[in-house]
Design an enzyme around this catalytic site. Structure first.
Site, PDB file in Angstrom:
ATOM      1  N   ASN A 217     -16.491  -1.731  -4.094  1.00 14.03           N
ATOM      2  CA  ASN A 217     -16.348  -1.523  -5.687  1.00 14.03           C
ATOM      3  C   ASN A 217     -17.386  -2.805  -6.263  1.00 14.03           C
ATOM      4  OD1 ASN A 217     -14.480  -3.329  -6.419  1.00 14.03           O
ATOM      5  ND2 ASN A 217     -13.198  -2.223  -5.141  1.00 14.03           N
ATOM      6  N   PRO A 314      -2.714   1.171   2.473  1.00  6.14           N
ATOM      7  CA  PRO A 314      -1.444   0.993   1.987  1.00  6.14           C
ATOM      8  C   PRO A 314      -1.562   0.095   0.504  1.00  6.14           C
ATOM      9  CG  PRO A 314      -1.913  -0.810   3.611  1.00  6.14           C
ATOM     10  CD  PRO A 314      -3.012   0.266   3.493  1.00  6.14           C
ATOM     11  N   ASP A 315      -0.492   0.256  -0.188  1.00  4.71           N
ATOM     12  CA  ASP A 315      -0.486  -0.481  -1.687  1.00  4.71           C
ATOM     13  C   ASP A 315       0.136  -1.756  -1.620  1.00  4.71           C
ATOM     14  OD1 ASP A 315       0.249  -1.107  -4.274  1.00  4.71           O
ATOM     15  OD2 ASP A 315      -0.672   0.945  -4.830  1.00  4.71           O
ATOM     16  N   ILE A 316      -0.874  -2.864  -1.870  1.00  3.74           N
ATOM     17  CA  ILE A 316      -0.532  -4.039  -1.364  1.00  3.74           C
ATOM     18  C   ILE A 316       0.677  -4.570  -2.342  1.00  3.74           C
ATOM     19  CG2 ILE A 316      -1.298  -6.643  -1.318  1.00  3.74           C
ATOM     20  CD1 ILE A 316      -3.939  -5.175  -0.280  1.00  3.74           C
ATOM     21  N   VAL A 317       0.326  -4.378  -3.813  1.00  8.71           N
ATOM     22  CA  VAL A 317       1.211  -4.860  -4.819  1.00  8.71           C
ATOM     23  C   VAL A 317       2.533  -4.128  -4.711  1.00  8.71           C
ATOM     24  CG1 VAL A 317       0.424  -3.482  -6.547  1.00  8.71           C
ATOM     25  CG2 VAL A 317       1.261  -5.805  -6.978  1.00  8.71           C
ATOM     26  N   PHE A 332      -2.766  -5.467 -12.009  1.00  4.90           N
ATOM     27  CA  PHE A 332      -3.610  -5.208 -12.964  1.00  4.90           C
ATOM     28  C   PHE A 332      -3.701  -3.692 -13.040  1.00  4.90           C
ATOM     29  CE2 PHE A 332      -6.226  -8.532 -14.975  1.00  4.90           C
ATOM     30  CZ  PHE A 332      -5.340  -9.759 -14.288  1.00  4.90           C
ATOM     31  N   LYS A 346       1.729   2.906 -13.572  1.00  8.50           N
ATOM     32  CA  LYS A 346       1.667   2.174 -12.401  1.00  8.50           C
ATOM     33  C   LYS A 346       2.797   1.119 -12.170  1.00  8.50           C
ATOM     34  CE  LYS A 346      -3.286   2.722 -11.492  1.00  8.50           C
ATOM     35  NZ  LYS A 346      -4.600   2.530 -11.775  1.00  8.50           N
TER      36      LYS A 346
HETATM   37  O1  PMT Z   1     -13.160  -9.227 -10.194  1.00 12.76           O
HETATM   38  P1  PMT Z   1     -13.747  -9.036 -11.787  1.00 12.76           P
HETATM   39  O2  PMT Z   1     -15.132  -8.570 -11.466  1.00 12.76           O
HETATM   40  O3  PMT Z   1     -13.675 -10.186 -12.608  1.00 12.76           O
HETATM   41  O4  PMT Z   1     -12.997  -7.727 -12.289  1.00 12.76           O
HETATM   42  C1  PMT Z   1     -11.727  -7.815 -12.617  1.00 12.76           C
HETATM   43  C2  PMT Z   1     -11.027  -6.496 -12.248  1.00 12.76           C
HETATM   44  C3  PMT Z   1     -11.606  -5.434 -13.298  1.00 12.76           C
HETATM   45  C4  PMT Z   1     -11.099  -6.041 -11.021  1.00 12.76           C
HETATM   46  C5  PMT Z   1      -9.427  -6.857 -12.532  1.00 12.76           C
HETATM   47  O5  PMT Z   1      -9.270  -7.249 -13.882  1.00 12.76           O
HETATM   48  C6  PMT Z   1      -8.823  -5.675 -12.382  1.00 12.76           C
HETATM   49  O6  PMT Z   1      -8.252  -4.664 -13.391  1.00 12.76           O
HETATM   50  N1  PMT Z   1      -8.197  -5.495 -11.266  1.00 12.76           N
HETATM   51  C7  PMT Z   1      -7.310  -4.486 -10.838  1.00 12.76           C
HETATM   52  C8  PMT Z   1      -8.182  -3.470 -10.176  1.00 12.76           C
HETATM   53  C9  PMT Z   1      -7.674  -2.068  -9.485  1.00 12.76           C
HETATM   54  O7  PMT Z   1      -7.901  -1.871  -8.445  1.00 12.76           O
HETATM   55  O8  PMT Z   1      -6.688  -1.586 -10.288  1.00 12.76           O
HETATM   56  P2  PMT Z   1      -5.988  -0.297 -10.057  1.00 12.76           P
HETATM   57  O9  PMT Z   1      -5.547   0.523 -11.241  1.00 12.76           O
HETATM   58  O10 PMT Z   1      -6.799   0.695  -9.052  1.00 12.76           O
HETATM   59  O11 PMT Z   1      -4.809  -0.854  -9.131  1.00 12.76           O
HETATM   60  C10 PMT Z   1      -3.507  -1.286  -9.739  1.00 12.76           C
HETATM   61  C11 PMT Z   1      -2.970  -2.438  -9.155  1.00 12.76           C
HETATM   62  O12 PMT Z   1      -2.368  -1.895  -7.693  1.00 12.76           O
HETATM   63  C12 PMT Z   1      -3.894  -3.642  -9.064  1.00 12.76           C
HETATM   64  O13 PMT Z   1      -3.045  -4.765  -9.470  1.00 12.76           O
HETATM   65  C13 PMT Z   1      -4.491  -3.613  -7.690  1.00 12.76           C
HETATM   66  O14 PMT Z   1      -4.631  -4.792  -7.063  1.00 12.76           O
HETATM   67  C14 PMT Z   1      -3.074  -3.125  -6.934  1.00 12.76           C
HETATM   68  N2  PMT Z   1      -3.364  -2.293  -5.750  1.00 12.76           N
HETATM   69  C15 PMT Z   1      -4.263  -1.013  -5.611  1.00 12.76           C
HETATM   70  C16 PMT Z   1      -4.559  -0.441  -4.543  1.00 12.76           C
HETATM   71  C17 PMT Z   1      -4.088  -0.935  -3.168  1.00 12.76           C
HETATM   72  N3  PMT Z   1      -4.004  -0.314  -2.273  1.00 12.76           N
HETATM   73  N4  PMT Z   1      -3.296  -1.993  -3.235  1.00 12.76           N
HETATM   74  C18 PMT Z   1      -2.986  -2.682  -4.511  1.00 12.76           C
HETATM   75  O15 PMT Z   1      -2.306  -3.708  -4.209  1.00 12.76           O
END
Ligand code: PMT
Length: 414
Positions: A217, A314-317, A332, A346
């Site tokens: 991405n 897997p979902d890390i967070v 985030f 979330k």
């Molecule tokens: O890196 P930049 O270009 O500066 O851009 C910043 C950003 C837009 C990437 C950042 O601000 C941001 O929003 N990061 C989260 C991106 C994301 O994947 O969001 P999500 O809504 O899909 O995931 C929700 C949360 O779960 C996030 O904290 C993500 O890190 C976490 N996650 C998601 C999937 C996964 N398998 N494991 C995770 O830990």
């Protein structure tokens, strides 16, 4: 604050009444306080009140020969260890940002070498106005050099009945900032996160299809790296688990480079093995990866097209939150619609303490931009952070997260 020389500048705004309490708190803590008021400031609160509270005459005009014979503007500028402009109105910020010197306060701000803390106070629409935001952005290099500090604004109900960012911080909060800033040793900024362990994921992941192709991405890592830098500058021990990006590792940060979501999970688990205080998931982790990774470069499939079966990562967070090894877990949420509603979902489903809602439908913020605007969702409500550089925003987010950590630790002990 004993013997600190603090100059409080009061400009025109309803929040000026809070400055009387600020002056009182500074005096009570042993600081020497002098007050400078603009014409607007004096319209909101009587100089006599400030004179009584500070124990010194209030300075109001630049071209007053009597005042100049007493303590002139250059002497005042040299006298101060710290200048706090509270309230800092939109008009004052505009003049300050442009280096104008058309009244006593703006002149001594130009003449001083002391750090200047601005406590913005204005209506939310004025704060949101791009002209005010441009003025704030133009201070970025002064902020990075430590010459200018921005304390606030707070968000909430305003005197005019509006709701949003622009409220001046309470006098007690400003006093606390002044105390923190001065520390025990004088002008050195203390490191509030000293001894705090912070683990941050940043950047994209790459999910291999074959030895030469992958799914990924547009995350550049800028947001996560800015958070790592801000946490390290605040004194934290920082581990940055980074996907493939072209950014340099921030000073004082330990970095672990990974590629795929599975590698990121393993590195995150290792980083929290001996517990951590704050875990921040800023990485854009791929939700899926190809079920089978071809050993060899895949050949064209012809007209039939190509179907790649994906399996969920897997979902890390959520894994970290579930492990109980991080005291505060922050996610985030990158969303393109119903941003805060999806972010709240979330927060709940992943078992997080806080979530930063990021509208990534706007190219100027979010993925691969230098600036961002987010909403931090906490157990006590939402805090909006208007568009600003990711570096400035990161410092504010780290501060807010640390404050949540302290509250959570306190509640646990009680
Ligand atoms: O890196 P930049 O270009 O500066 O851009 C910043 C950003 C837009 C990437 C950042 O601000 C941001 O929003 N990061 C989260 C991106 C994301 O994947 O969001 P999500 O809504 O899909 O995931 C929700 C949360 O779960 C996030 O904290 C993500 O890190 C976490 N996650 C998601 C999937 C996964 N398998 N494991 C995770 O830990």
């Amino acid at each position: 604050m004993k013997e600190r020389k603090v100059l409080v500048g009061i400009t025109g705004g309803i929040a000026a009444y809070k400055s009387a309490q600020l002056v009182r708190l500074l005096k009570k803590a042993g600081a020497q306080v002098r007050v400078v008021m603009t014409e607007g400031g004096a319209a909101f609160i009587s100089p006599l009140t400030l004179q009584a509270l500070s124990g010194n005459p209030v300075h109001q005009t630049l071209l007053d020969s009597d005042a100049e014979a007493g303590m002139g503007h250059i002497e005042l500028a040299k006298w101060a260890d710290l200048i706090i402009i509270a309230p800092a109105s939109a008009d004052f910020i505009a003049r300050f940002a442009h280096g104008l010197a058309n009244d006593l306060l703006s002149t001594l701000c130009l003449a001083t070498e002391a750090p200047i803390a601005l406590a913005p106070a204005m209506n939310q629409a004025m704060w949101h106005n791009p002209r005010t935001q441009r003025n704030m952005h133009s201070l970025a290099s002064d902020i990075e050099r430590g010459q200018v500090l921005i304390w606030g604004p707070d968000s909430g109900e305003q005197a005019c009945g509006d709701h949003g960012p622009g409220r001046m911080l309470e006098a007690e909060a400003l006093f606390e900032r002044a105390q923190d800033f001065c520390g025990d040793t004088g002008k050195e900024k203390p490191l509030p996160l000293h001894g705090v362990k912070v683990v941050i994921t940043a950047g994209p992941t790459r999910e291999a299809i074959d030895p030469v192709r992958y799914i990924s991405n547009h995350s550049s890592g800028k947001m996560g790296y800015a958070l790592a830098e801000a946490a390290a500058r605040a004194g934290a021990d920082v581990i940055l688990v980074s996907g493939p990006v072209s950014l340099a590792c921030p000073e004082g940060v330990s970095r672990v480079m990974v590629s795929s979501a599975l590698e990121m999970l393993e590195a995150a688990n290792q980083s929290i093995a001996s517990e951590c205080d704050i875990f921040i998931a800023a990485a854009a982790v791929a939700d899926y990866r190809p079920e089978v990774v071809s050993d060899q470069k895949m050949k064209k499939q012809g007209d039939e097209g190509l179907v790649i079966r994906m399996t969920q990562n897997p979902d890390i967070v959520a894994t970290v939150a579930n492990s109980g090894r991080a005291r505060l877990v922050v996610g985030f949420a990158a969303e393109t619609q119903d941003v805060t509603a999806y972010a709240e979902k979330k927060l709940r489903t992943k078992g997080l303490d806080l979530i930063v809602a990021n509208d990534v439908s706007n190219n100027a913020i979010g993925f691969n931009s230098d600036e961002n605007a987010v909403t931090l969702i906490t157990p006590h409500g939402q805090v909006e952070f208007v568009q600003q550089s990711k570096r400035l925003l990161a410092a504010k987010l780290i501060e807010a997260m640390y404050s949540e950590l302290k509250q959570k630790n306190k509640a646990k002990k009680a």
